[in-house]
Design a protein around this motif. Structure first.
Motif, PDB file in Angstrom:
ATOM      1  N   UNK A 293       0.854  -1.184   0.000  1.00  0.00           N
ATOM      2  CA  UNK A 293       0.000   0.000   0.000  1.00  0.00           C
ATOM      3  C   UNK A 293       0.888   1.230   0.000  1.00  0.00           C
ATOM      4  N   UNK A 294       0.612   2.145  -0.914  1.00  0.00           N
ATOM      5  CA  UNK A 294       1.382   3.378  -1.038  1.00  0.00           C
ATOM      6  C   UNK A 294       0.418   4.537  -0.860  1.00  0.00           C
ATOM      7  N   UNK A 295       0.780   5.465   0.021  1.00  0.00           N
ATOM      8  CA  UNK A 295      -0.079   6.621   0.304  1.00  0.00           C
ATOM      9  C   UNK A 295       0.674   7.912   0.010  1.00  0.00           C
ATOM     10  N   UNK A 296      -0.034   8.835  -0.649  1.00  0.00           N
ATOM     11  CA  UNK A 296       0.537  10.152  -0.955  1.00  0.00           C
ATOM     12  C   UNK A 296      -0.437  11.234  -0.528  1.00  0.00           C
ATOM     13  N   UNK A 297       0.076  12.282   0.088  1.00  0.00           N
ATOM     14  CA  UNK A 297      -0.735  13.466   0.385  1.00  0.00           C
ATOM     15  C   UNK A 297      -0.540  14.434  -0.765  1.00  0.00           C
ATOM     16  N   UNK A 298      -1.626  14.723  -1.473  1.00  0.00           N
ATOM     17  CA  UNK A 298      -1.577  15.609  -2.635  1.00  0.00           C
ATOM     18  C   UNK A 298      -2.261  16.915  -2.269  1.00  0.00           C
ATOM     19  N   UNK A 299      -1.551  18.024  -2.481  1.00  0.00           N
ATOM     20  CA  UNK A 299      -2.098  19.362  -2.248  1.00  0.00           C
ATOM     21  C   UNK A 299      -2.462  19.945  -3.607  1.00  0.00           C
ATOM     22  N   UNK A 300      -3.727  20.296  -3.784  1.00  0.00           N
ATOM     23  CA  UNK A 300      -4.213  20.814  -5.057  1.00  0.00           C
ATOM     24  C   UNK A 300      -4.070  22.325  -5.194  1.00  0.00           C
ATOM     25  N   UNK A 301      -3.472  22.970  -4.204  1.00  0.00           N
ATOM     26  CA  UNK A 301      -3.260  24.415  -4.293  1.00  0.00           C
ATOM     27  C   UNK A 301      -4.576  25.155  -4.479  1.00  0.00           C
ATOM     28  N   UNK A 302      -4.670  25.962  -5.517  1.00  0.00           N
ATOM     29  CA  UNK A 302      -5.876  26.780  -5.744  1.00  0.00           C
ATOM     30  C   UNK A 302      -6.915  26.085  -6.620  1.00  0.00           C
ATOM     31  N   UNK A 303      -6.669  24.859  -7.036  1.00  0.00           N
ATOM     32  CA  UNK A 303      -7.630  24.131  -7.879  1.00  0.00           C
ATOM     33  C   UNK A 303      -8.828  23.743  -7.031  1.00  0.00           C
ATOM     34  N   UNK A 304     -10.019  24.057  -7.519  1.00  0.00           N
ATOM     35  CA  UNK A 304     -11.252  23.758  -6.801  1.00  0.00           C
ATOM     36  C   UNK A 304     -12.299  23.204  -7.763  1.00  0.00           C
ATOM     37  N   UNK A 305     -13.372  22.668  -7.170  1.00  0.00           N
ATOM     38  CA  UNK A 305     -14.501  22.195  -7.952  1.00  0.00           C
ATOM     39  C   UNK A 305     -14.325  20.779  -8.456  1.00  0.00           C
ATOM     40  N   UNK A 306     -15.236  20.401  -9.365  1.00  0.00           N
ATOM     41  CA  UNK A 306     -15.227  19.044  -9.887  1.00  0.00           C
ATOM     42  C   UNK A 306     -14.077  18.881 -10.876  1.00  0.00           C
ATOM     43  N   UNK A 307     -13.254  17.859 -10.635  1.00  0.00           N
ATOM     44  CA  UNK A 307     -12.060  17.607 -11.438  1.00  0.00           C
ATOM     45  C   UNK A 307     -11.878  16.102 -11.633  1.00  0.00           C
ATOM     46  N   UNK A 308     -11.120  15.760 -12.652  1.00  0.00           N
ATOM     47  CA  UNK A 308     -10.696  14.367 -12.859  1.00  0.00           C
ATOM     48  C   UNK A 308      -9.197  14.343 -12.588  1.00  0.00           C
ATOM     49  N   UNK A 309      -8.790  13.547 -11.600  1.00  0.00           N
ATOM     50  CA  UNK A 309      -7.377  13.407 -11.248  1.00  0.00           C
ATOM     51  C   UNK A 309      -6.845  12.168 -11.955  1.00  0.00           C
TER      52      UNK A 309
END
Length: 172
Positions: free
Chosen positions: A133-149
């Motif tokens: 199991x690999x875990x990453x904390x991702x910070x999206x900065x100023x990106x908001x709303x519905x998105x596809x990662x």
């Protein structure tokens, strides 16, 4: 055995290792997908979305490095590229943990996360073999709303990567 047959057998045995290392390498025997928040293939695997063959191999979305598709360029997994399929959209904070489940660990160069064409995070594994199991904390900065990662696992010793898309609504 005759001297001629004996010489031929010795030659074959001597050349076998050379032939074996000169054959093209097969695909990586490493597989994995994002399970939290549930990626599109995880939703197929758990049956919440009807998806075809990916249901039985959520860890097999593998393709050449550098792609930007949810299917990893695999026609048999094209359902993953269909944005109209009714994917669950996960409400997440601007800094969120993503968890990969690996069914076979393989030396890794990097893990990358994209929103559209923008890379939002990269984690360098330095060629090391990851845990199950690999875990990453991702910070999206100023990106908001519905998105596809688009999450990408770049394998160290092949030309391939593994791909997973996660539909999210990023809160402020």
């Amino acid at each position: 055995m005759s001297a001629k047959k004996s010489s031929a057998a010795a030659l074959v045995l001597a050349l076998a290792p050379l032939i074996a290392v000169s054959l093209p390498a097969g695909p990586a025997q490493a597989h994995g997908w994002v399970t939290a928040p549930a990626s599109r293939q995880d939703q197929c695997f758990n049956g919440s979305v009807e998806c075809g063959p990916i249901k039985w191999e959520p860890d097999a979305v593998e393709g050449p490095k550098g792609l930007k598709s949810c299917s990893g360029g695999n026609a048999q997994f094209a359902d993953l590229d269909d944005d109209r399929k009714g994917w669950t959209v996960h409400s997440i904070a601007k800094s969120t943990q993503f968890t990969w489940q690996l069914t076979a660990q393989h030396s890794t160069t990097t893990w990358q996360y994209f929103v559209g064409s923008q890379k939002v995070a990269e984690f360098d594994q330095g060629g090391a073999q990851p845990p199950q199991f690999v875990r990453h904390h991702v910070n999206f900065g100023s990106i908001r709303g519905q998105q596809k990662v688009l999450a990408v696992w770049n394998i160290a010793d092949t030309e391939n990567a593994f791909y997973a898309c996660i539909d999210v609504n990023i809160r402020g």
